[in-house]
Scaffold this motif. Structure first.
Motif: not given
Length: 132
Positions: A71-74, A93-105, A125-128
């Motif tokens: 439930t947090a982006a890695a 899992i959501p993947v990407g950097l905080p405040y950048m583009h993230q993808e649900l993988m 998502f918030v960062p992991m």
């Protein structure tokens, strides 16, 4: 059996407990894990196991899991989580950097143990947190 990384308030944990035989839920913040456990135990949930710890490492003692939900982006998919999937299991899992583009993988492990990765959609998502 499902592993949830990021217990938070326990809302999703409660939903998962109705859908799954056993739920293993962990949060990096001990106070969140403890508060959710107290809350859900008082409400009568019995098939949930709680732990505070580094979600990047998963919970290997009870692996392998049919599913893992984060439930947090890695910044990338943690290999330890992929290794804890059963053949036929799935990791979301959501993947990407905080405040950048993230993808649900979606990571799927086939019955032979090979994995495939598929991007599902863009998310925020918030960062992991990695504690070690």
């Amino acid at each position: 059996e499902v592993l949830e990384i990021g217990t938070g308030s326990g809302y999703q944990t409660a939903v998962l407990s109705v859908l799954c035989q056993e739920v293993y839920s962990m949060d990096v913040i001990p106070e969140l894990a403890e508060a959710a456990e107290k809350r859900l135990r008082s409400m009568g949930y019995k098939n949930i196991h709680f732990r505070s710890g580094n979600g990047y490492q998963g919970w290997p003692e009870y692996a392998p899991y049919d599913g893992i939900i984060v439930t947090a982006a890695a910044p990338q998919i943690p290999e330890a989580l992929v290794e804890q999937l059963k053949p036929g299991g799935r990791l979301v899992i959501p993947v990407g950097l905080p405040y950048m583009h993230q993808e649900l993988m979606l990571v799927t492990r086939n019955l032979q143990g090979n994995t495939s990765v598929q991007s599902m959609l863009g998310v925020a998502f918030v960062p992991m947190v990695d504690t070690g």
